[in-house]
Design an enzyme around this catalytic site. Structure first.
Site, PDB file in Angstrom:
ATOM      1  N   LYS A 103      -7.418   1.269  12.602  1.00 58.07           N
ATOM      2  CA  LYS A 103      -7.022   2.609  13.018  1.00 58.07           C
ATOM      3  C   LYS A 103      -7.759   2.954  14.309  1.00 58.07           C
ATOM      4  O   LYS A 103      -8.886   2.502  14.533  1.00 58.07           O
ATOM      5  CB  LYS A 103      -7.330   3.613  11.912  1.00 58.07           C
ATOM      6  N   GLU A 142       0.857  -1.196   0.000  1.00 61.17           N
ATOM      7  CA  GLU A 142       0.000   0.000   0.000  1.00 61.17           C
ATOM      8  C   GLU A 142       0.889   1.240   0.000  1.00 61.17           C
ATOM      9  O   GLU A 142       1.752   1.400   0.863  1.00 61.17           O
ATOM     10  CB  GLU A 142      -0.880  -0.016   1.250  1.00 61.17           C
TER      11      GLU A 142
END
Length: 534
Positions: free
Chosen positions: A388, A253
């Site tokens: 997250k 990513e």
């Protein structure tokens, strides 16, 4: 310092200007000879030096000498008002956002080139409020700050003469992005430094932000049709060679490295990540979009290019891939886009940062990251450091379960949360070797079981942040979001910026550590999968 009067943003005639205007002579002394000559020719023909026509104004903004002089005034703490807009683009502000002087110049130009659209957006925000613009700021990234006033105690009085006798009072403040979308309504008044600090918060990370227009977008161009998938994908020599020979490759990513909290030193860190993958027996393949082409594996020059674009590069999710390819634009890939790319080119392993998920309150807003849907649709194993910290963990896990995505803890029984090794959420599955994880992908392939696998890999213990302090930072960031009325897709960026500010440089070192740790594990899994196929 002074103001320049021109055709732009002239509708907001109540903007307070307390500085004296530049004279024509003072103005031209700031510009290059070519611009001076162009203005002299115009004044000779029109005989008017009291204002600057739009075409000369735009020429001034393109003039490097002029812009350098203006930025020098701004850096010195002086107020510079260009056609009704105060420049809020000090070098200390733009550098924190990763923007070069050329980026800032282009963004300021874009603000004035789109004055009709931006004026419409501002008027839409103020519609029905009885407020008017008293201050207008343009920031280094092209975003716009507005301060408004209204007449005191006139809510019940529609008589115009009576309203004119009323006393104006401060009303509201609004922040719009470069496309004119309302982002927040902070409690900031008459404090340009506070405005710039507030905007900086959003530059740390933008999750699926609105794609910025490029200069080419305003011109008609011939569409070049490409016939097949191979015309849209480019492999680095290293990746192409590895795939041809059946050697392991890890898709990485790119958004976390080139569009996240790692700044400065992006390129150096990207080189380090690549070397870690190589040292663990696999070939690194950062996935990004450059000039409308998917790149699987980046060269040194391409990494340096993305480092330079930090702060303005578009963060692409899976849905954005065909748009950026069609428009021949650039983009760094989120986990969702990287997973889709890995599936398209037949690579089974991807490495990322933290998975996106369901935002707090998503049961009402339906604000759920496309990372989860991409995992459900594509048979790729993603290694990340859990969720997250700003997400609703329970709702995220429920979504993954409903979508049929198994979540496997690597050496852990609890779901990690980014910079914290374990949350209160106990995992159903745990595995302790790359070979076990590789076997999952082997079974999914031979049994033709669709969908991906999420492997959660805790941050190394020595880089874990204090869970209590981290939770406090998240809670305070959430309170700031409510206080400043931060809206929509801007919430993630603002919260991550606030968390970084609360936790300090340790948060950046923690993120670097888990990105390296994830890349290392992904390389080992890819290697184990490659061995199974021999």
């Amino acid at each position: 310092m002074g103001m320049i009067t021109s055709d732009f943003y002239s509708r907001f005639d109540k903007i307070d200007i307390v500085e004296s205007a530049f004279t024509a002579e003072e103005l031209m002394n700031l510009a290059s000879i070519d611009t001076q000559e162009q203005f002299a020719a115009w004044t000779a023909e029109n005989g008017d030096t009291s204002y600057i026509p739009a075409e000369i104004f735009l020429t001034l903004l393109e003039d490097r000498a002029f812009f350098e002089q203006i930025c020098g005034f701004v850096d010195g703490g002086e107020y510079v008002v260009l056609s009704g807009a105060t420049l809020a683009c000090r070098t200390s502000h733009s550098s924190r956002m990763g923007l070069t002087r050329e980026d800032v110049q282009q963004n300021i130009q874009g603000f004035f080139l789109k004055d009709e659209e931006m004026t419409y957006s501002i008027e839409s925000v103020l519609s029905g409020t009885r407020e008017w613009v008293s201050s207008l700021y343009v920031f280094a990234n092209g975003w716009v700050g507005i301060e408004t006033e209204r007449f005191a105690d006139n809510d019940w009085n529609e008589d115009e003469d009576s309203a004119q006798d009323s006393t104006p009072e401060p009303a509201s403040s609004y922040l719009l992005d470069a496309e004119g979308e309302l982002v927040a309504s902070p409690d900031i008044r008459y404090d340009i430094e506070a405005w710039m600090d507030f905007v900086d918060m959003f530059s740390t990370v933008h999750e699926e932000a609105i794609a910025p227009d490029t200069p080419d977008d305003t011109e008609r161009r011939e569409v070049e049709f490409r016939s097949g998938k191979d015309d849209y994908i480019m492999f680095s020599e290293e990746v192409a060679g590895a795939m041809k020979e059946g050697r392991p490759v890890v898709v990485i990513e790119s958004a976390a490295t080139f569009g996240g909290m790692i700044y400065p030193g992006i390129a150096e860190f990207a080189y380090r990540m690549r070397n870690v993958v190589r040292e663990n027996g696999a070939v690194p393949a950062f996935a990004a979009i450059l000039n409308g082409q998917i790149h699987v594996g980046l060269t040194d020059d391409e990494i340096l290019y993305l480092e330079q674009k930090r702060g303005s590069i578009f963060k692409a999710s899976a849905r954005d891939i065909p748009i950026l390819l069609a428009k021949k634009q650039d983009g760094v890939m989120t986990i969702a886009a990287a997973v889709k790319t890995a599936q398209m080119v037949g690579l089974p392993v991807a490495s990322g940062s933290g998975i996106g998920g369901a935002q707090i309150g998503a049961e009402k807003t339906m604000d759920i990251s496309t990372d989860l849907e991409s995992l459900a649709r594509n048979r790729v194993m993603v290694v990340c450091s859990g969720t997250k910290p700003i997400l609703d963990l329970s709702l995220t896990m429920e979504y993954l379960e409903t979508a049929g995505v198994p979540v496997v803890g690597y050496g852990t029984d609890r779901m990690p949360e980014y910079m914290v090794r374990g949350s209160g959420f106990r995992l159903t599955y745990r595995m302790d070797t790359p070979e076990e994880l590789a076997e999952i992908m082997h079974i999914k392939e031979v049994m033709d079981i669709p969908g991906g696998v999420l492997v959660v890999n805790p941050v190394p213990k020595e880089y874990e942040l204090d869970p209590i302090l981290t939770r406090k930072a998240v809670d305070e960031a959430m309170e700031d979001v409510k206080k400043n009325h931060v809206m929509g897709k801007a919430i993630t960026g603002y919260m991550m910026g606030r968390i970084k500010e609360y936790l300090g440089p340790d948060s950046v070192e923690s993120q670097k550590a888990f990105l390296i740790n994830n890349a290392e594990l992904a390389a080992k899994i890819a290697g184990a999968i490659a061995k199974q196929k021999k």
